[in-house]
Design a protein around this motif. Structure first.
Motif, mmCIF file in Angstrom:
data_model
loop_
_atom_site.group_PDB
_atom_site.id
_atom_site.type_symbol
_atom_site.label_atom_id
_atom_site.label_comp_id
_atom_site.label_asym_id
_atom_site.label_seq_id
_atom_site.Cartn_x
_atom_site.Cartn_y
_atom_site.Cartn_z
ATOM 1 N N CYS A 19 0.841 -1.194 0.000
ATOM 2 C CA CYS A 19 0.000 0.000 0.000
ATOM 3 C C CYS A 19 0.875 1.242 0.000
ATOM 4 O O CYS A 19 1.828 1.353 0.780
ATOM 5 N N ASP A 57 -2.517 -6.403 -4.138
ATOM 6 C CA ASP A 57 -2.606 -7.675 -3.423
ATOM 7 C C ASP A 57 -2.020 -8.719 -4.372
ATOM 8 O O ASP A 57 -2.688 -9.193 -5.287
ATOM 9 N N ILE A 90 -4.502 -1.117 5.030
ATOM 10 C CA ILE A 90 -4.342 -2.568 4.865
ATOM 11 C C ILE A 90 -5.251 -3.314 5.837
ATOM 12 O O ILE A 90 -5.845 -4.334 5.478
ATOM 13 N N LEU A 103 -3.141 0.140 -3.957
ATOM 14 C CA LEU A 103 -2.954 -1.064 -3.151
ATOM 15 C C LEU A 103 -2.848 -2.269 -4.069
ATOM 16 O O LEU A 103 -3.721 -2.491 -4.904
#
Length: 176
Positions: free
Chosen positions: A60, A108, A84, A106
């Motif tokens: 992030c 992932d 987060i 962000l």
């Protein structure tokens, strides 16, 4: 105000000159999963925290301030940790639980997802171009173009864009 550069391409040093004044308190550069992250920090809230934050393959980086960060994560040393935490708790809708002014990027990497987010008033600029060849995101369009001449899009206010990192296509978007 802070400055953000995220790129799958090498970032030329002259790109920093275009944005560095936005974050005089610290400049950090890391590469994670072949993506370059540069953050120019203007420290405002909580403990001085160097970005990006990496937690369990989630990366992030953001510009702004999360006002309700202690409500989301009471033990948070600064507001970036609450982002987060909200993502881990609420999944793809995490931004709906953030109160503040922000531009958030962000990643992932476990789920191969990329989120680009802007607050309701779009107080923090964010430009991007994501395609099969590259990912380029920055606070300034001029910084993006210094990395690669291309067409860039500015995120709309009150918007979350979700991209598949493998295919490099937008798979969802929603208003906050």
């Amino acid at each position: 105000m802070c400055g953000i550069i995220v790129s799958s391409l090498d970032i030329p040093e002259n790109s920093y000159n275009l944005i560095q004044k936005r974050g005089p308190d610290n400049t950090s550069k890391i590469t994670y999963n072949n993506i370059h992250f540069v953050h120019f920090l203007l420290h405002l809230t909580g403990e001085k925290t160097i970005q990006p934050i990496i937690d369990n393959d989630i990366v992030c980086i953001f510009n702004g301030e999360i006002y309700n960060y202690k409500e989301i994560l009471p033990e948070a040393k600064s507001d970036v940790y609450s982002i987060i935490a909200a993502y881990n708790k609420y999944g793809n809708n995490f931004v709906k639980y953030l109160d503040g002014e922000f531009a958030i990027v962000l990643f992932d990497f476990k789920k191969n997802l990329l989120f680009i987010c802007s607050d309701i008033f779009k107080t923090k600029p964010l430009f991007y171009n994501i395609n099969k060849d590259n990912i380029i995101i920055s606070t300034y369009e001029s910084t993006c173009k210094s990395i690669k001449q291309d067409d860039y899009f500015q995120i709309e206010p009150n918007k979350v864009l979700i991209f598949d990192l493998n295919e490099r296509i937008m798979i969802d978007s929603y208003n906050i």
